[in-house]
Structure formats: structure tokens, C-alpha cells
Design a protein around this motif. Structure first.
Motif, PDB file in Angstrom:
ATOM      1  N   LEU A 101      47.696  53.200 -32.313  1.00 24.56           N
ATOM      2  CA  LEU A 101      47.151  53.395 -30.702  1.00 24.56           C
ATOM      3  C   LEU A 101      46.042  51.518 -30.700  1.00 24.56           C
ATOM      4  CD1 LEU A 101      47.817  53.457 -27.638  1.00 24.56           C
ATOM      5  CD2 LEU A 101      47.052  55.256 -27.556  1.00 24.56           C
ATOM      6  N   VAL A 102      46.923  51.128 -30.001  1.00 24.09           N
ATOM      7  CA  VAL A 102      45.978  49.353 -30.548  1.00 24.09           C
ATOM      8  C   VAL A 102      44.871  49.007 -29.063  1.00 24.09           C
ATOM      9  CG1 VAL A 102      45.551  47.284 -30.645  1.00 24.09           C
ATOM     10  CG2 VAL A 102      47.268  48.542 -32.021  1.00 24.09           C
ATOM     11  N   ILE A 103      43.699  49.590 -28.625  1.00 25.47           N
ATOM     12  CA  ILE A 103      42.609  49.454 -27.921  1.00 25.47           C
ATOM     13  C   ILE A 103      42.632  48.765 -27.737  1.00 25.47           C
ATOM     14  CG2 ILE A 103      41.294  50.736 -26.710  1.00 25.47           C
ATOM     15  CD1 ILE A 103      44.221  52.345 -26.177  1.00 25.47           C
ATOM     16  N   ASP A 104      42.093  47.586 -26.514  1.00 25.74           N
ATOM     17  CA  ASP A 104      40.848  46.450 -26.343  1.00 25.74           C
ATOM     18  C   ASP A 104      40.249  47.034 -26.158  1.00 25.74           C
ATOM     19  OD1 ASP A 104      39.365  44.628 -25.549  1.00 25.74           O
ATOM     20  OD2 ASP A 104      41.488  43.973 -24.467  1.00 25.74           O
ATOM     21  N   VAL A 105      38.692  47.129 -27.488  1.00 24.40           N
ATOM     22  CA  VAL A 105      37.712  47.624 -27.575  1.00 24.40           C
ATOM     23  C   VAL A 105      37.037  47.074 -25.887  1.00 24.40           C
ATOM     24  CG1 VAL A 105      35.837  45.878 -27.885  1.00 24.40           C
ATOM     25  CG2 VAL A 105      35.722  48.831 -28.362  1.00 24.40           C
ATOM     26  N   THR A 106      37.245  46.246 -25.449  1.00 27.41           N
ATOM     27  CA  THR A 106      36.033  45.974 -23.899  1.00 27.41           C
ATOM     28  C   THR A 106      37.181  46.477 -22.890  1.00 27.41           C
ATOM     29  OG1 THR A 106      37.813  43.785 -23.832  1.00 27.41           O
ATOM     30  CG2 THR A 106      35.665  44.123 -25.416  1.00 27.41           C
ATOM     31  N   GLU A 139      26.568  40.812 -30.918  1.00 25.29           N
ATOM     32  CA  GLU A 139      26.734  41.636 -31.888  1.00 25.29           C
ATOM     33  C   GLU A 139      25.638  42.715 -32.041  1.00 25.29           C
ATOM     34  OE1 GLU A 139      26.017  40.040 -36.027  1.00 25.29           O
ATOM     35  OE2 GLU A 139      27.183  38.770 -34.529  1.00 25.29           O
ATOM     36  N   GLY A 140      23.656  42.477 -30.603  1.00 25.20           N
ATOM     37  CA  GLY A 140      23.294  43.329 -31.249  1.00 25.20           C
ATOM     38  C   GLY A 140      23.830  45.014 -30.788  1.00 25.20           C
ATOM     39  N   LYS A 141      24.754  45.049 -29.354  1.00 26.79           N
ATOM     40  CA  LYS A 141      25.249  45.908 -28.982  1.00 26.79           C
ATOM     41  C   LYS A 141      26.283  46.417 -29.393  1.00 26.79           C
ATOM     42  CE  LYS A 141      22.398  44.480 -23.852  1.00 26.79           C
ATOM     43  NZ  LYS A 141      22.602  43.978 -22.744  1.00 26.79           N
ATOM     44  N   ARG A 142      26.838  45.637 -30.695  1.00 28.96           N
ATOM     45  CA  ARG A 142      28.432  46.037 -30.940  1.00 28.96           C
ATOM     46  C   ARG A 142      28.785  47.147 -31.205  1.00 28.96           C
ATOM     47  NH1 ARG A 142      30.699  41.739 -35.086  1.00 28.96           N
ATOM     48  NH2 ARG A 142      30.362  40.959 -32.903  1.00 28.96           N
ATOM     49  N   ALA A 144      26.642  50.173 -30.474  1.00 28.75           N
ATOM     50  CA  ALA A 144      26.260  51.256 -29.081  1.00 28.75           C
ATOM     51  C   ALA A 144      27.853  51.182 -28.502  1.00 28.75           C
ATOM     52  CB  ALA A 144      25.072  50.923 -28.815  1.00 28.75           C
ATOM     53  N   ALA A 145      28.592  50.275 -28.544  1.00 31.23           N
ATOM     54  CA  ALA A 145      30.081  49.884 -27.622  1.00 31.23           C
ATOM     55  C   ALA A 145      30.564  50.533 -28.121  1.00 31.23           C
ATOM     56  CB  ALA A 145      30.364  48.619 -27.178  1.00 31.23           C
ATOM     57  N   ILE A 146      30.702  50.191 -29.666  1.00 30.04           N
ATOM     58  CA  ILE A 146      32.124  50.736 -30.513  1.00 30.04           C
ATOM     59  C   ILE A 146      31.880  52.740 -30.268  1.00 30.04           C
ATOM     60  CG2 ILE A 146      32.618  51.355 -32.728  1.00 30.04           C
ATOM     61  CD1 ILE A 146      32.057  48.216 -32.982  1.00 30.04           C
ATOM     62  N   THR A 150      34.386  54.946 -28.683  1.00 27.02           N
ATOM     63  CA  THR A 150      35.184  56.028 -29.710  1.00 27.02           C
ATOM     64  C   THR A 150      34.473  57.801 -28.580  1.00 27.02           C
ATOM     65  OG1 THR A 150      34.463  54.943 -32.150  1.00 27.02           O
ATOM     66  CG2 THR A 150      35.163  57.457 -31.946  1.00 27.02           C
ATOM     67  N   LYS A 151      34.114  57.987 -28.670  1.00 25.49           N
ATOM     68  CA  LYS A 151      34.001  58.694 -27.156  1.00 25.49           C
ATOM     69  C   LYS A 151      34.840  59.077 -26.548  1.00 25.49           C
ATOM     70  CE  LYS A 151      29.197  60.117 -28.646  1.00 25.49           C
ATOM     71  NZ  LYS A 151      27.130  60.290 -28.049  1.00 25.49           N
ATOM     72  N   LYS A 152      34.908  58.531 -25.880  1.00 21.94           N
ATOM     73  CA  LYS A 152      36.151  57.887 -24.780  1.00 21.94           C
ATOM     74  C   LYS A 152      37.610  58.501 -25.103  1.00 21.94           C
ATOM     75  CE  LYS A 152      34.438  54.995 -21.521  1.00 21.94           C
ATOM     76  NZ  LYS A 152      34.520  53.755 -20.295  1.00 21.94           N
ATOM     77  N   MET A 153      37.495  57.772 -26.587  1.00 20.39           N
ATOM     78  CA  MET A 153      39.066  57.643 -26.822  1.00 20.39           C
ATOM     79  C   MET A 153      39.282  59.498 -27.268  1.00 20.39           C
ATOM     80  SD  MET A 153      40.797  55.751 -26.376  1.00 20.39           S
ATOM     81  CE  MET A 153      42.433  56.450 -26.956  1.00 20.39           C
ATOM     82  N   GLN A 154      38.243  60.008 -28.274  1.00 15.37           N
ATOM     83  CA  GLN A 154      37.763  61.434 -28.453  1.00 15.37           C
ATOM     84  C   GLN A 154      38.317  62.387 -27.495  1.00 15.37           C
ATOM     85  OE1 GLN A 154      33.750  61.540 -30.679  1.00 15.37           O
ATOM     86  NE2 GLN A 154      35.009  60.953 -32.486  1.00 15.37           N
ATOM     87  N   LYS A 155      38.051  62.006 -25.979  1.00  9.96           N
ATOM     88  CA  LYS A 155      38.252  62.679 -24.664  1.00  9.96           C
ATOM     89  C   LYS A 155      39.214  62.768 -24.645  1.00  9.96           C
ATOM     90  CE  LYS A 155      35.837  64.451 -21.445  1.00  9.96           C
ATOM     91  NZ  LYS A 155      34.246  64.114 -19.951  1.00  9.96           N
ATOM     92  N   THR A 156      39.846  61.187 -24.339  1.00  9.04           N
ATOM     93  CA  THR A 156      41.201  61.407 -24.228  1.00  9.04           C
ATOM     94  C   THR A 156      42.163  61.951 -25.096  1.00  9.04           C
ATOM     95  OG1 THR A 156      40.710  59.152 -23.302  1.00  9.04           O
ATOM     96  CG2 THR A 156      43.220  59.998 -23.306  1.00  9.04           C
TER      97      THR A 156
END
Length: 583
Positions: A101-106, A139-142, A144-146, A150-156
Motif C-alpha cells: 500500500l503506497v502512501i504519499d507521506v505528505t 531534511e531537518g524535520k524528515r 519526525a514527520a516519518i 508511521t504512528k498514524k498508519m499503525q493506528k489505521t
């Protein structure tokens, strides 16, 4: 077995523009004839319009005994992400062993990614979530955003069968589609290792008749017509005859290839191109190819049904849905039914349908959120969906699907019902139910030849009143039938008195819908006391005359009302519309 390639199919699914095709390209070393948006319309619109196939080959993971130098061929099935192409996605999902399942991380989960997740739950057992386009994150926040995504997807995934599935970040095409090819993809080698560790070699069964799901068809001048697809069952060898049921023709296999490598035989699960003697490829863009006379064309089917929980609204009898069977999607009208109430807790049977049993008609599929829809028609009440005893839900339910045009498919194939006409811009799941095709009805006149044997019944309940006593063994009833009802049809049926006695409808009484009831055991003294009338008006009888009890004159009423109830079954497909009571 040396040099043999074992094929597994990995679906690449997700919302439009999540980078599925770029991911497939980054993973692949060999492109098939259909891969990477080769269609002119795809290139113009910049989206995948059809299933694309490509592959990569890795050493077989694990110490598989006796495999020698067998290699694992991972075939990537790139499914379109555009909402209007969900028919194609469903067709693709039925031939995959593992889903990416391909998710656009943004952007996270979007409408079609949710629908793809639903299809995955129905059609495959394993999932890997790919968070694509991580190069677009600062790059500096990459990281943290990932981590957040990841946590959102785990919840889904928590409430799905894919709970705990691996989630991996990648950048399949850093810089986007227009970026130079010199930009190396990120995370692809890690993804390949992850896939290798999660792919289990499916058990392939060479027995059974040959059946292949064809997704592309094209001609090669001087050689013939090539059909590419995935073998769903059985085996095939050079020189075998195959049938194309949609065209009603049998063709001989001239040559075969797996990703440009000539082969002499292939087995269930293999991705294959078959070259046969020439025919117009436009006649078969997709469909089925099989061993001669092994498939049948059906006009209706009995299917097991399971509602998809994300679908809003009821599944109603007489409603039309888009029914997807293999690569075919046609309109179908539904009639839902359940076991008889006493059999609600029976163990489900997944591979057969028992015509010797009786089944209860339902106005809609029964589920915990069903609302009672028992309706009253005059003095008659049908027991309908949601009005089951104690509002219990049966462990298994079925439907009769009547197709608007015939379909060709194998028995026990996956069936998916959708509302593809719903607005694609609304954030709603269009997938309504899924099930298994248990019995196909081949006869065009199935309504006469088959349906009378399908014992689906409606429970009918009528309620009326005892008007008065005639003698110890008979009473007059009213309010059970309308004036115009032919009471003769009900003669011989049993009725229950609220005082406990059971009676039998004996005959009509007058012309206003009243009727005579015979009480075989006689009225009890208590019942007679209750039914003893209190005179409302003194009758004006002449001397020595008794008032003639005529229909329509005012009657003395019993001391308290005594009700009558009539219950019977009526079989939906009984042409004679008989009323049946249990002994």
C-alpha cells in the motif's frame, strides 16, 4: 528443478499520484509488455490507466528444502489509483499474494488508499505499507514527520487484519517525475529485503483445470495473438488447446514466455504470455482463458455475502450493485436471505450451498446496525430485516444475484459488490460487500427451471378479533382480512386465539371479510365467560319472534376483546403462492 523461478505476485496499490508506478520502476529489473504506463492515454494524462506488470528476481529466501538454485521472481502488479478505475484495481487485487500500500507521506491516507486497503483485506493475506516521497519532507524535520505518519498508519491498521504490518519510508523518484534519472531512489534496497523477509512461497496446486486471468491482449505480425495474464489454477504446456469463452473459440498454444524468457510449461501463480493462432485482440482486452469446456456462462448466482463495514447505508433487496467477478464488472440485482432463525448460529459453509434447507427472506442484509424495517401492509405484517428474534445476526448470509448480462467465471471465485456510480469526490467507501460464488445458474430460464427449488420464505403474520361465539365449537372472526380478500384461499389454516385455543378457518361469513372458525377441542368455560356478550342495545323483536342475526347489524360485544393471530410461510419463488404452516 534447477534454474526454476517461483513466481509471487505483489500488488502495488494506493491513491492517485502516490508514486506507485515510480516505485514499481525503481524495484524492477525486467519490464513486461504492459509495464510503466506504456499506453498513450496514460502518458498523456500522467496516470496509470490499466494494470502494469514488471518483475525483479532475487534468491529464494530461507532454506527451502530441495529448491536447488531456484530463484524467487517477484511480479509487481501496478494498479491504477484513480477512483474511476476501481474495477481494474479489484481485478488486479484478485491475483496478488502480498500487497504494497503506497502512501504519499505528505498526505497520508486518502479516499482511494482506504478503498485499496479494503480490497486488500478481502483479497490478500499480507501487507507492507510504503511511505513514499520522503524526499519532499524538509531534511531537518524528515525523521519526525516519518515517525508521525508511521504512528498514524499503525493506528489505521489497528482494527484490520493487517495490524502490526511493516511500514517503510522510501523515495522512489527523488525530485518528482521531471527530475533527472541520475537521482538515485532512496530506501529501495531496504524495501527489497523487507519484501523478501515477508514473502512466503504460496502453495501452488498443479491439479484442476487450467484457468488464466488475462489482462492484456495484442497481436504480433506473422506469429499470432498474445494474451498475457496470471494463471489462477492448473497448468499449461506448449501445444495445449485453450478456450476463450468470451469469443466461444478454442485456440492452440504456439509459444509461451515469462518476461521475455521462452518456457514450455507454466503453473498456477505464474505470470505468463501465451501466443495462439491469430484473432482480433480488440475482442479480448481482458477476461478469462481456460481448458476447453471447463468454464460456464451464468445468468445469475447464489453467493455468500459479507458486508464491508466501511460502507455507509444498508444492503437492500432489489437494489442494484456493480458486481465484480474476476476482471468482469456487471450490474446485478440482489435478493438477500439468511438461515431460518433456529439456524442463525450454525457453522458457516464456505464452499457449498445446501438447497435442501429453508432460508428466511430479508429486506436487507442483517447486521448490528440494521434498523428494524418491519412494515405493515393493511392488516398484514412481514417479518423483515432487523426484526429477527432478539435482533440477533446470523453467522452467514447469502444473496441471489441476477446479472444484467451473462458473466463467465469459475465456481467459488471472489465476488465484490460496489456502488461505483457514487460521487468519486466524496470521502466515502464505494465497496459494499464481498463473498464467494457458490452456485452459478447457467439456464437462461433459471426463474422457472431453478428458483422454485430455492426455498426462501417470508414469514407472514395477520391479526384479527373474535366477534362472537356461535356455539361451543365455533366462533366468528373479523378484522383479519380485507373485504375483497378471497377467504377461500385461507380455509384450513390454523389460527391462535388469545384465550389459548387453536382454531381452523372454516369458511367465509357474509360479504364483509368475516369468517367462521372451527375450534376442534371446543371453547373452555373461561373462554366462553370472556366471550359472553354484554348487550349494547335492546333489540326490537316482535312478539314471539327472535331477532335474525344478520350480517351488518349491531352486535353485542364480548366482555373483553379476544384476539386472533394467523401465521404462515409464503415461499418467494413458489409460482402458486401457497401458504404453508408448520405442523
Amino acid at each position: 528443478m534447477a534454474g526454476r523461478r517461483v513466481n509471487v505476485n505483489v500488488g502495488v496499490l494506493g491513491h492517485i499520484d502516490s508514486g506507485k508506478t515510480a516505485l514499481a520502476r525503481a524495484l524492477s529489473t525486467t519490464a513486461s509488455t504492459a509495464a510503466f504506463d506504456k499506453q498513450p492515454q496514460s502518458r498523456e494524462r500522467g496516470i496509470t490507466l490499466d494494470l502494469g506488470f514488471s518483475c525483479f528476481v532475487v534468491p529464494l529466501p530461507g532454506d527451502e528444502p530441495g529448491t536447488g538454485d531456484t530463484q524467487l521472481q517477484v511480479t509487481l502488479v501496478d494498479c491504477p489509483g484513480h477512483a474511476s478505475l476501481i474495477r481494474t484495481i479489484i481485478g488486479g487485487a484478485q491475483i496478488i499474494d502480498l500487497m504494497m500500500l503506497v502512501i504519499d507521506v505528505t498526505k497520508g491516507m486518502q479516499t482511494q488508499s482506504a478503498e485499496c486497503l479494503v480490497i486488500g483485506q478481502i483479497a490478500c493475506q499480507k501487507l507492507v505499507v510504503v511511505l513514499n516521497k520522503i524526499d519532499l519532507l524538509a531534511e531537518g524535520k524528515r525523521q519526525a514527520a516519518i515517525d508521525k505518519m508511521t504512528k498514524k498508519m499503525q493506528k489505521t491498521l489497528e482494527n484490520t487484519k493487517f495490524r502490526g504490518a511493516p511500514i517503510i519510508p522510501v523515495a522512489a523518484k527523488p525530485g518528482g517525475p521531471e527530475a533527472p534519472e541520475t537521482e538515485a531512489p532512496q530506501g529501495i534496497s531496504e524495501l527489497i529485503e523487507l519484501l523478501k523477509s515477508h514473502i512466503s512461497i504460496p502453495a501452488r496446486d498443479p491439479s484442476g483445470p487450467f484457468l488464466m486471468s488475462v489482462d492484456h491482449c495484442f497481436s504480433i505480425k506473422g506469429q499470432g495473438t498474445v494474451m498475457t495474464g496470471t494463471i489462477l489454477s492448473g497448468t499449461i504446456s506448449l501445444g495445449d488447446n485453450v478456450e476463450i469463452p468470451a469469443l466461444k473459440v478454442v485456440k492452440k498454444v504456439k509459444s509461451m514466455q515469462m518476461f521475455h524468457t521462452p518456457v514450455t510449461s507454466a503453473i498456477q501463480g505464474d505470470r505468463l504470455g501465451i501466443c495462439v493462432t491469430q484473432f482480433d485482440p480488440k475482442l479480448l482486452e481482458r477476461g478469462l482463458v481456460c481448458a476447453p469446456e471447463s468454464l460456464h456462462t451464468i445468468h445469475a448466482a447464489l453467493i455468500s455475502v459479507e458486508k464491508i463495514p466501511y460502507f455507509r447505508g444498508p444492503l437492500q433487496t432489489k437494489a442494484k450493485f456493480h458486481i465484480t467477478v474476476g476482471h468482469e464488472t456487471v450490474m446485478g440485482r440482489m435478493l438477500f436471505f439468511s438461515p431460518a432463525p433456529d439456524n442463525f448460529d450454525l457453522e458457516p459453509t464456505v464452499d457449498s450451498f445446501d438447497l435442501s434447507r429453508e432460508y428466511l427472506f430479508q429486506e436487507q442484509y442483517l447486521c448490528k446496525d440494521s434498523t428494524p424495517t418491519a412494515t405493515e401492509g393493511g392488516d398484514e405484517v412481514d417479518r423483515k430485516a432487523g426484526d429477527t428474534p432478539g435482533s440477533r445476526c446470523p453467522r452467514q448470509q447469502w444473496a441471489l444475484v441476477e446479472f444484467e448480462k451473462p458473466v463467465t467465471c469459475p465456481r467459488l471465485c471472489l465476488v465484490i459488490g460496489s456502488r461505483l456510480d457514487a460521487d468519486i469526490h466524496t470521502n466515502t467507501c464505494r465497496l459494499a460487500f464481498h463473498g464467494v460464488l457458490l452456485q452459478g445458474l447457467e439456464d437462461k430460464n433459471y426463474t422457472e427451471s431453478f428458483l422454485p427449488a430455492l426455498r426462501v420464505y417470508k414469514l407472514k403474520h395477520k391479526h384479527g378479533l373474535v366477534e362472537r361465539v356461535m356455539d361451543d365449537y365455533s366462533v366468528i372472526g373479523r378484522s383479519l382480512f380485507k373485504k375483497e380478500t378471497n377467504i377461500q384461499l385461507f380455509v384450513g389454516l390454523k389460527v391462535q386465539l388469545s384465550t389459548g385455543e387453536q382454531g381452523i378457518i372454516d369458511s367465509a361469513f357474509g360479504q364483509s371479510g368475516k369468517f367462521k372458525i372451527h375450534i376442534p377441542g371446543g371453547l373452555s368455560p373461561e373462554s366462553k365467560k370472556i366471550l359472553t356478550p354484554t348487550l349494547k342495545k335492546r333489540s326490537r323483536a316482535g312478539r314471539g319472534e327472535t331477532t335474525k342475526q344478520e350480517e351488518g347489524t349491531e352486535r353485542p360485544e364480548p366482555m373483553q376483546p379476544v384476539t386472533l393471530s394467523l401465521s404462515f410461510k409464503r415461499y418467494v419463488f413458489d409460482t402458486q403462492k401457497r401458504m404453508v404452516q408448520t405442523p
